[in-house]
Scaffold this motif. Structure first.
Motif, mmCIF file in Angstrom:
data_model
loop_
_atom_site.group_PDB
_atom_site.id
_atom_site.type_symbol
_atom_site.label_atom_id
_atom_site.label_comp_id
_atom_site.label_asym_id
_atom_site.label_seq_id
_atom_site.Cartn_x
_atom_site.Cartn_y
_atom_site.Cartn_z
ATOM 1 N N LYS A 115 3.766 66.540 -77.448
ATOM 2 C CA LYS A 115 3.185 66.716 -76.117
ATOM 3 C C LYS A 115 3.924 67.778 -75.338
ATOM 4 O O LYS A 115 3.359 68.389 -74.445
ATOM 5 N N VAL A 116 5.179 67.973 -75.693
ATOM 6 C CA VAL A 116 5.942 69.017 -75.016
ATOM 7 C C VAL A 116 6.287 70.090 -76.025
ATOM 8 O O VAL A 116 6.870 69.814 -77.069
ATOM 9 N N GLU A 117 5.862 71.308 -75.732
ATOM 10 C CA GLU A 117 6.223 72.432 -76.589
ATOM 11 C C GLU A 117 6.401 73.650 -75.712
ATOM 12 O O GLU A 117 5.691 73.808 -74.704
ATOM 13 N N PHE A 118 7.310 74.519 -76.103
ATOM 14 C CA PHE A 118 7.659 75.729 -75.341
ATOM 15 C C PHE A 118 8.041 75.367 -73.901
ATOM 16 O O PHE A 118 7.906 76.180 -72.987
ATOM 17 N N GLY A 119 8.468 74.133 -73.679
ATOM 18 C CA GLY A 119 8.856 73.715 -72.335
ATOM 19 C C GLY A 119 7.686 73.300 -71.455
ATOM 20 O O GLY A 119 7.840 73.130 -70.252
ATOM 21 N N PHE A 120 6.498 73.143 -72.021
ATOM 22 C CA PHE A 120 5.332 72.718 -71.244
ATOM 23 C C PHE A 120 4.807 71.384 -71.758
ATOM 24 O O PHE A 120 4.780 71.159 -72.970
ATOM 25 N N ASN A 121 4.400 70.547 -70.815
ATOM 26 C CA ASN A 121 3.810 69.280 -71.219
ATOM 27 C C ASN A 121 2.304 69.488 -71.407
ATOM 28 O O ASN A 121 1.584 69.796 -70.452
ATOM 29 N N TYR A 122 1.855 69.329 -72.634
ATOM 30 C CA TYR A 122 0.457 69.621 -72.953
ATOM 31 C C TYR A 122 -0.524 68.705 -72.215
ATOM 32 O O TYR A 122 -1.693 69.019 -72.071
ATOM 33 N N VAL A 145 -5.298 72.951 -73.620
ATOM 34 C CA VAL A 145 -4.485 73.739 -74.550
ATOM 35 C C VAL A 145 -5.359 74.332 -75.663
ATOM 36 O O VAL A 145 -6.179 73.637 -76.254
ATOM 37 N N VAL A 146 -5.175 75.617 -75.913
ATOM 38 C CA VAL A 146 -5.845 76.264 -77.055
ATOM 39 C C VAL A 146 -4.797 76.964 -77.914
ATOM 40 O O VAL A 146 -4.020 77.776 -77.405
ATOM 41 N N HIS A 147 -4.769 76.629 -79.203
ATOM 42 C CA HIS A 147 -3.899 77.339 -80.148
ATOM 43 C C HIS A 147 -4.781 78.296 -80.937
ATOM 44 O O HIS A 147 -5.834 77.898 -81.433
ATOM 45 N N ASP A 148 -4.364 79.532 -81.035
ATOM 46 C CA ASP A 148 -5.185 80.511 -81.750
ATOM 47 C C ASP A 148 -4.272 81.540 -82.411
ATOM 48 O O ASP A 148 -3.052 81.516 -82.219
ATOM 49 N N THR A 149 -4.864 82.443 -83.184
ATOM 50 C CA THR A 149 -4.083 83.539 -83.758
ATOM 51 C C THR A 149 -4.744 84.858 -83.358
ATOM 52 O O THR A 149 -5.939 84.910 -83.102
ATOM 53 N N VAL A 150 -3.931 85.898 -83.330
ATOM 54 C CA VAL A 150 -4.417 87.221 -82.942
ATOM 55 C C VAL A 150 -5.380 87.731 -84.017
ATOM 56 O O VAL A 150 -5.025 87.785 -85.187
ATOM 57 N N LYS A 151 -6.591 88.042 -83.609
ATOM 58 C CA LYS A 151 -7.593 88.539 -84.554
ATOM 59 C C LYS A 151 -7.493 90.056 -84.664
ATOM 60 O O LYS A 151 -6.874 90.715 -83.824
ATOM 61 N N LYS A 152 -8.167 90.605 -85.691
ATOM 62 C CA LYS A 152 -8.198 92.072 -85.872
ATOM 63 C C LYS A 152 -8.778 92.714 -84.612
ATOM 64 O O LYS A 152 -9.816 92.288 -84.120
ATOM 65 N N GLY A 153 -8.100 93.696 -84.087
ATOM 66 C CA GLY A 153 -8.611 94.407 -82.921
ATOM 67 C C GLY A 153 -8.268 93.748 -81.594
ATOM 68 O O GLY A 153 -8.511 94.316 -80.532
ATOM 69 N N ASP A 154 -7.685 92.563 -81.640
ATOM 70 C CA ASP A 154 -7.281 91.875 -80.414
ATOM 71 C C ASP A 154 -6.095 92.574 -79.756
ATOM 72 O O ASP A 154 -5.244 93.127 -80.445
ATOM 73 N N SER A 155 -6.048 92.515 -78.443
ATOM 74 C CA SER A 155 -4.850 92.952 -77.725
ATOM 75 C C SER A 155 -4.564 91.880 -76.679
ATOM 76 O O SER A 155 -5.386 90.991 -76.457
ATOM 77 N N PHE A 156 -3.415 92.008 -76.033
ATOM 78 C CA PHE A 156 -3.086 91.073 -74.965
ATOM 79 C C PHE A 156 -4.229 91.068 -73.941
ATOM 80 O O PHE A 156 -4.708 90.015 -73.521
ATOM 81 N N GLY A 157 -4.684 92.290 -73.604
ATOM 82 C CA GLY A 157 -5.755 92.426 -72.621
ATOM 83 C C GLY A 157 -7.024 91.714 -73.058
ATOM 84 O O GLY A 157 -7.608 90.946 -72.290
ATOM 85 N N SER A 158 -7.450 91.956 -74.288
ATOM 86 C CA SER A 158 -8.714 91.369 -74.738
ATOM 87 C C SER A 158 -8.613 89.843 -74.815
ATOM 88 O O SER A 158 -9.600 89.141 -74.623
ATOM 89 N N ILE A 159 -7.420 89.346 -75.077
ATOM 90 C CA ILE A 159 -7.255 87.887 -75.172
ATOM 91 C C ILE A 159 -7.338 87.236 -73.789
ATOM 92 O O ILE A 159 -8.063 86.275 -73.595
ATOM 93 N N ILE A 160 -6.605 87.798 -72.827
ATOM 94 C CA ILE A 160 -6.582 87.122 -71.524
ATOM 95 C C ILE A 160 -7.788 87.478 -70.657
ATOM 96 O O ILE A 160 -8.139 86.751 -69.737
ATOM 97 N N GLN A 161 -8.456 88.591 -70.974
ATOM 98 C CA GLN A 161 -9.613 88.979 -70.180
ATOM 99 C C GLN A 161 -10.737 87.953 -70.286
ATOM 100 O O GLN A 161 -11.494 87.758 -69.362
ATOM 101 N N GLY A 162 -10.825 87.327 -71.405
ATOM 102 C CA GLY A 162 -11.846 86.300 -71.583
ATOM 103 C C GLY A 162 -11.518 85.025 -70.815
ATOM 104 O O GLY A 162 -12.219 84.035 -70.916
ATOM 105 N N GLN A 163 -10.438 85.021 -70.065
ATOM 106 C CA GLN A 163 -9.973 83.797 -69.404
ATOM 107 C C GLN A 163 -9.973 83.968 -67.875
ATOM 108 O O GLN A 163 -8.938 83.937 -67.246
ATOM 109 N N ASN A 164 -11.095 84.141 -67.334
ATOM 110 C CA ASN A 164 -11.273 84.487 -65.915
ATOM 111 C C ASN A 164 -10.227 85.433 -65.298
ATOM 112 O O ASN A 164 -9.680 85.216 -64.244
ATOM 113 N N ILE A 165 -10.002 86.498 -66.031
ATOM 114 C CA ILE A 165 -9.124 87.557 -65.531
ATOM 115 C C ILE A 165 -9.838 88.885 -65.767
ATOM 116 O O ILE A 165 -10.319 89.158 -66.870
ATOM 117 N N GLY A 166 -9.926 89.675 -64.722
ATOM 118 C CA GLY A 166 -10.647 90.945 -64.818
ATOM 119 C C GLY A 166 -9.794 92.045 -65.402
ATOM 120 O O GLY A 166 -8.576 91.919 -65.534
#
Ligand SMILES: [Zn+2]
Length: 406
Positions: free
Chosen positions: A35-42, A47-68
């Motif tokens: 329940k606690v990982e990386f210092g956060f209580n899940y 919580v979503v665990h995923d892996t970086v896909k081909k062509g993904d960047s930090f921007g493309s990952i977080i942009q899909g998360q209500n961030i412009g």
């Protein structure tokens, strides 16, 4: 094929029964206890665990998360001193924590470039912050061994969890044991340490502290020793401080004389012109046995107009030798040969003025002069080194010897 598979399974359970259990345990307990990982209580997040896909960047990952898009740029600037988002790589795991309320807003992004390190980007304040953490590593010592229930070769060649340990063992013993020849009933023992992250996640083999194999009715020990603490170079020795590395035989034929040495320029006796001679010629009567100068696997056999009948033997990742002008080849490609074994007979096939063997030597794929080569430096220990080694070795040997009683 089916048989080989069964052997692999059996042997892996011999080599790593404890670990297999541990791994399974971690997997099963993961959803309940983690329940606690990386210092956060899940429990506090979606919580979503995923892996970086081909062509993904930090921007493309977080942009899909209500961030412009504009916001992404601002965030990248805000965190750049602690986390360079360009270092994100394909296939690496990341975790996204979102708020549990209706907004389901992105709160935290965690990126793991390797098993030990993780970066946290925290979006919860008006200014995003980032930091890097390294998980603590612990070591566990393991002693395994007993009686082989089958040959060990498949295990050691297999590409699985224990590949790192297997390759270390084969490397250490490569000059003294033919792993294909180990048989059912032979005893073995291994002492090694494993790395664990956060005290529980297996992260591989750290070092091989001691080992033995029963080989052809004899026990062959291996203990690491650092002769020169400045160089940091570790070599393995047997229980008497003798090197486990086998030197090459000086010559491929017993009673012979050198008729031509390695030179970049010689007058060819048959072609009557100046050219390089990248080998050493040993003259001997036709039919004289030619020995492989070290153990290995026959890499090539054949006939060419220049070489005549020839055999090439690969000894390890570094060294190969070749033997030319044979009247007869006595080995097949793929065959394992031991140092001193007869692999062919002297002749004068190919470009040869009389019966001789042209002995060629490769180091890291480059032809070198065997007579000038500093062959494996594994010298046996003497004097103070030997005393120091024996003191270190003895308790380990006692541990190995007691494995039979486990
Ligand atoms: Zn030659």
């Amino acid at each position: 094929m089916k048989k080989a598979f069964v052997i692999i399974i059996v042997l892996f359970s011999i080599v790593s029964c404890n670990k297999t259990e541990e791994k399974v345990e971690i997997k099963i307990s993961k959803p309940k206890t983690k329940k606690v990982e990386f210092g956060f209580n899940y429990n506090d997040f979606n919580v979503v665990h995923d892996t970086v896909k081909k062509g993904d960047s930090f921007g493309s990952i977080i942009q899909g998360q209500n961030i412009g898009k504009k916001q992404v740029y601002t965030i990248v600037e805000q965190v750049k001193d602690s986390f360079n988002v360009r270092t994100i790589r394909y296939n690496k795991p990341y975790t996204i924590l979102r708020s549990k309320n209706k907004t389901n807003k992105l709160q935290v992004f965690i990126y793991q470039p390797d098993a030990l390190t993780y970066y946290v980007v925290d979006f919860r304040d008006s200014v995003a912050t980032a930091y890097k953490k390294v998980k603590p590593v612990t070591f566990k010592r393991k002693i395994i061994g007993g009686v082989l229930k089958s040959s060990l070769s498949e295990t050691l060649g297999n590409n699985s969890v224990e590949a790192a340990l297997a390759s270390r063992i084969t490397k250490v013993f490569s000059w003294s044991i033919d792993f294909f020849k180990l048989k059912k009933g032979d005893r073995y023992g291994l002492i090694f340490t494993e790395r664990f992250i956060n005290g529980k996640t297996y992260d591989g083999v750290e070092d091989l502290q001691a080992a033995f194999f029963e080989y052809k009715g004899k026990i062959v020990y291996a203990f690491p020793f650092e002769k020169d603490s400045l160089s940091g170079k570790i070599e393995y020795y047997d229980d008497e401080g003798k090197t486990l590395k086998n030197f090459f035989l000086k010559t491929p034929i017993k009673f012979s004389r050198i008729t031509s040495r390695f030179t970049m320029n010689r007058f060819h006796p048959v072609q009557h012109r100046w050219k390089a001679h990248k080998g050493t010629d040993y003259a001997a009567p036709r039919g004289t046995p030619i020995s492989t100068t070290a153990s290995g696997v026959v890499e090539q056999t054949g006939y060419t107009a220049g070489n005549g009948n020839f055999v090439k033997v690969k000894h390890n990742g570094t060294y190969s030798t070749q033997y030319l002008h044979m009247s007869k080849i006595l080995v097949r490609r793929g065959q394992r040969v031991t140092q001193g074994q007869t692999i062919g007979l002297v002749g004068s096939t190919g470009l040869a003025s009389g019966p001789h063997v042209c002995y060629r030597f490769w180091k890291n794929g480059i032809q070198v002069d065997a007579l000038r080569l500093n062959l494996p430096t594994g010298e046996s220990l003497t004097g103070n080194d030997k005393t120091r080694f024996l003191n270190q070795m003895e308790p380990l040997k006692r541990e190995l010897d007691s494995i039979g009683n486990l």
